[in-house]
Design a protein around this motif. Structure first.
Motif, short mmCIF file in Angstrom:
data_model
loop_
_atom_site.label_atom_id
_atom_site.label_comp_id
_atom_site.label_asym_id
_atom_site.label_seq_id
_atom_site.Cartn_x
_atom_site.Cartn_y
_atom_site.Cartn_z
N LYS A 1 0.84 -1.19 0.00
CA LYS A 1 0.00 0.00 0.00
C LYS A 1 0.88 1.24 0.00
CE LYS A 1 -3.52 -2.37 2.70
NZ LYS A 1 -4.15 -2.50 4.02
N LYS A 2 0.36 2.33 -0.53
CA LYS A 2 1.13 3.57 -0.69
C LYS A 2 1.71 4.07 0.63
CE LYS A 2 0.58 4.03 -5.10
NZ LYS A 2 1.68 3.67 -5.97
N ASN A 3 0.94 4.00 1.71
CA ASN A 3 1.46 4.50 2.99
C ASN A 3 2.62 3.65 3.49
OD1 ASN A 3 -0.44 2.44 3.55
ND2 ASN A 3 -0.76 3.21 5.62
N ASP A 4 2.58 2.34 3.25
CA ASP A 4 3.69 1.48 3.64
C ASP A 4 4.90 1.72 2.73
OD1 ASP A 4 2.49 0.24 5.84
OD2 ASP A 4 1.55 -1.30 4.59
N GLN A 5 4.64 1.93 1.46
CA GLN A 5 5.74 2.27 0.54
C GLN A 5 6.44 3.54 0.99
OE1 GLN A 5 4.74 2.47 -3.62
NE2 GLN A 5 3.71 0.48 -3.61
N LYS A 6 5.63 4.53 1.40
CA LYS A 6 6.20 5.81 1.82
C LYS A 6 7.09 5.64 3.05
CE LYS A 6 5.01 10.57 3.16
NZ LYS A 6 6.34 10.73 3.66
N LYS A 7 6.68 4.82 3.99
CA LYS A 7 7.50 4.59 5.19
C LYS A 7 8.86 4.02 4.81
CE LYS A 7 3.54 3.78 8.21
NZ LYS A 7 2.73 2.76 8.92
N PHE A 8 8.85 3.05 3.92
CA PHE A 8 10.12 2.47 3.49
C PHE A 8 10.97 3.49 2.71
CE2 PHE A 8 8.07 -1.63 4.38
CZ PHE A 8 9.12 -2.32 4.97
N LYS A 9 10.32 4.23 1.85
CA LYS A 9 11.07 5.23 1.06
C LYS A 9 11.63 6.34 1.96
CE LYS A 9 8.82 4.33 -3.35
NZ LYS A 9 7.94 4.82 -4.40
N ASP A 10 10.89 6.71 2.98
CA ASP A 10 11.40 7.70 3.93
C ASP A 10 12.64 7.18 4.66
OD1 ASP A 10 9.39 9.47 3.23
OD2 ASP A 10 8.18 9.12 5.04
#
Length: 103
Positions: A69-78
């Protein structure tokens, strides 16, 4: 749900490698600055190998998070951004120090 959790865990493993690369480069920087001048080339080689390992870890994280999911992707990318900025800065500091001494 189990596949989703396993996919997140598959991304966590290379994230841990990225964190370790950051720690290793911090130590390599100290060795390059304060270590024996005769081992400076060893520190330079370690620097490049650790940097390559960090890049490989990032690629593995990115391939694993592509279905999250986008929010989980964002956490990893951060996390990638946070650790790789430090890694990139240290990598350049070591290169500059080595070049200043050896070139």
């Amino acid at each position: 749900k189990a596949i989703y959790i396993a996919t997140k865990e598959a991304a966590n493993s290379p994230l841990n490698i990225l964190k370790l690369c950051n720690n290793l480069l911090q130590q390599t920087y100290k060795i390059a600055i304060h270590g024996n001048i005769n081992s400076l080339s060893d520190a330079a080689v370690a620097n490049d190998m650790i940097y390559a390992s960090a890049k490989g870890a990032i690629y593995n994280i990115l391939i694993n998070i592509s279905s999250l999911k986008k929010n989980d992707q964002k956490k990893f990318k951060d996390n990638i951004d946070y650790y790789f900025k430090q890694i990139d800065d240290l990598h350049l500091k070591i290169i500059n120090h080595v070049d200043k001494i050896l070139l």
